[in-house]
Enzyme design. Structure first.
Site, short mmCIF file in Angstrom:
data_model
loop_
_atom_site.label_atom_id
_atom_site.label_comp_id
_atom_site.label_asym_id
_atom_site.label_seq_id
_atom_site.Cartn_x
_atom_site.Cartn_y
_atom_site.Cartn_z
N LEU A 100 0.86 -1.18 0.00
CA LEU A 100 0.00 0.00 0.00
C LEU A 100 0.89 1.23 0.00
O LEU A 100 1.98 1.22 0.58
CB LEU A 100 -0.91 0.03 1.24
CG LEU A 100 -2.00 -1.04 1.33
CD1 LEU A 100 -2.83 -0.83 2.60
CD2 LEU A 100 -2.89 -1.04 0.10
N ASP A 101 0.44 2.29 -0.64
CA ASP A 101 1.21 3.53 -0.67
C ASP A 101 1.37 4.09 0.73
O ASP A 101 0.62 3.76 1.66
CB ASP A 101 0.50 4.57 -1.54
CG ASP A 101 0.42 4.16 -3.01
OD1 ASP A 101 1.23 3.30 -3.40
OD2 ASP A 101 -0.45 4.69 -3.72
#
Length: 231
Positions: A100-101
């Site tokens: 995930l960013d």
């Protein structure tokens, strides 16, 4: 299993380090000092290193509620990693299943089972991932059909796979995708002239992020949850 490999699997030592502690007479098996790295260890054997019994750690599967500002890698000079939120032995063997960013929150899967990780993260398996999305501008109802048909992302040759969009409020939606292109959700909304202000992953496959798992917390997956991911 060879004694030196058994020690490596239990402790994280390298094969040469395992051989060294054996030569230093720090290893016993069933109470007897052992000197041969090639000695075979059976399930019934009790192996100790410097007086502490060693036990093999099996394959591990976790889910973690990722907060904003953490990255999904083992180390980073600028930001804390999700592994700083965990207290597990041999943590260096664990990895995230996909990423995930930095500013994306929500469900992250963590394991030391490479084959399991590949089955979930490989694009060819099309495991569904559901995100709650908050946008800068209202989301037009036409986006539902656009996303279901696939959209062309900037600098890509092929459109995205069909995705399912459910508009919750004017600037909030649930989006389910079946692939994992770079910054895909943000780029999909950018392709229709909108900007993602906030992004939260709620579901991977059949596994939903539990309501009682607070940000920054993690827990081991139980058998039922593993089955949800396999299905």
């Amino acid at each position: 299993m060879r004694l030196d490999k058994f020690i490596c699997d239990c402790t994280g030592l390298t094969r040469s380090q395992a051989g060294k502690v054996i030569r230093q007479k720090l290893v016993t098996m069933n109470g007897e000092l052992v000197k041969q790295a090639a000695l075979q260890v059976k399930d019934s054997d009790v192996v100790s290193l410097d007086g502490e019994q060693l036990q093999l750690i099996g394959l591990r599967y976790f889910m973690l509620h990722k907060p904003d500002g953490y990255i999904c890698s083992t180390e980073d000079p600028e930001h804390p990693t999700v592994f700083t939120l965990m207290d597990e032995p041999l943590i260096e063997r664990l990895h995230t299943v996909g990423r995930l960013d930095l500013d994306t929150t929500g469900l992250v899967l963590i394991t030391d089972d490479g084959q399991w990780s590949h089955r979930i993260s490989s694009p060819k398996h099309h495991v569904a991932k559901t995100y709650r999305v908050w946008t800068a501008d209202p989301i037009p109802t036409a986006a539902i059909a656009q996303f279901s048909e696939g959209v062309m992302l900037r600098n890509e040759k092929n459109t995205t796979l069909p995705a399912q969009l459910e508009i919750v409020r004017e600037t909030e939606a649930l989006l389910t995708i079946h692939e994992g292109r770079y910054h895909q959700v943000k780029r999909m909304f950018a392709a229709i002239g909108n900007k993602v202000e906030r992004l939260h992953r709620e579901k991977v496959g059949g596994l939903q992020l539990p309501d009682d798992l607070a940000e920054g917390e993690y827990r081991a997956l139980n058998q039922q949850q593993l089955e949800l991911l396999r299905s």
